[in-house]
Design a protein around this motif. Sequence first.
Motif, PDB file in Angstrom:
ATOM      1  N   LYS A 152       1.067   4.110  -2.912  1.00 39.26           N
ATOM      2  CA  LYS A 152       0.801   5.436  -2.301  1.00 39.26           C
ATOM      3  C   LYS A 152       2.026   6.153  -3.146  1.00 39.26           C
ATOM      4  CE  LYS A 152      -0.569   8.462   1.020  1.00 39.26           C
ATOM      5  NZ  LYS A 152      -0.559   8.615   2.642  1.00 39.26           N
ATOM      6  N   ALA A 200       0.732  -1.089  -0.137  1.00 37.58           N
ATOM      7  CA  ALA A 200      -0.107   0.004  -0.148  1.00 37.58           C
ATOM      8  C   ALA A 200       0.667   1.080  -0.045  1.00 37.58           C
ATOM      9  CB  ALA A 200      -1.076  -0.003   1.147  1.00 37.58           C
ATOM     10  N   HIS A 243      -5.685   3.333  -5.017  1.00 40.42           N
ATOM     11  CA  HIS A 243      -6.204   1.880  -4.560  1.00 40.42           C
ATOM     12  C   HIS A 243      -6.862   2.049  -3.447  1.00 40.42           C
ATOM     13  CE1 HIS A 243      -2.508   2.941  -2.252  1.00 40.42           C
ATOM     14  NE2 HIS A 243      -2.804   2.242  -1.351  1.00 40.42           N
ATOM     15  N   VAL A 256      -7.474   0.372   0.644  1.00 40.17           N
ATOM     16  CA  VAL A 256      -7.023  -0.605   1.637  1.00 40.17           C
ATOM     17  C   VAL A 256      -8.390  -0.942   2.331  1.00 40.17           C
ATOM     18  CG1 VAL A 256      -5.775  -1.270   3.646  1.00 40.17           C
ATOM     19  CG2 VAL A 256      -4.633   0.196   1.801  1.00 40.17           C
ATOM     20  N   LEU A 308      -6.214  -5.237  -0.254  1.00 40.44           N
ATOM     21  CA  LEU A 308      -6.422  -4.012  -0.877  1.00 40.44           C
ATOM     22  C   LEU A 308      -6.802  -4.413  -2.488  1.00 40.44           C
ATOM     23  CD1 LEU A 308      -3.661  -3.437  -2.988  1.00 40.44           C
ATOM     24  CD2 LEU A 308      -2.684  -2.746  -0.981  1.00 40.44           C
TER      25      LEU A 308
END
Length: 145
Positions: free
Chosen positions: A104, A100, A110, A112, A124
């Motif tokens: 980012k 994640a 995306h 989570v 995710l």
Amino acid sequence: AASGPYLPVGCAEPYSSMAAAGAAGAAASLVQYVVLRGDLARPPLSWPLGAVVAQGCHAALAASHAHRQHPDTRAYLELGGAMRTVVLEAPDEAALTLLAETLKQHSIDHEVWTEQPDNMTTCLALRPYPKEQVHQHLKKLKLLK
């Protein structure tokens, strides 16, 4: 007079009418990646299969909803039964969290999923993307088995 269905001002052209312009091939390459924690189904957690599948569903829906206005998401959803989803496995929560953070850092959209009330990060999902745009960040992960 315009041909085709009436669309309110500001609405995108229906995806089905863009196929002649070559958009069909582009949409066909769209993939939604879902990454589940593999340890959820193994001891000591030993979650039932249905509970694990639900985590993936929650994350995929959350990503699609959060990015519903993105042209790739809209085109993907228009594919109906031709949608392509790839479900990958992160070994554990730490690996999922690291992924994640990487996504980012690279500005990859995306979501989570954190299961409540346990407050446990389980999954995710990326919004639908052309595979070549995101595959490099996911290629070390295996398909979920």
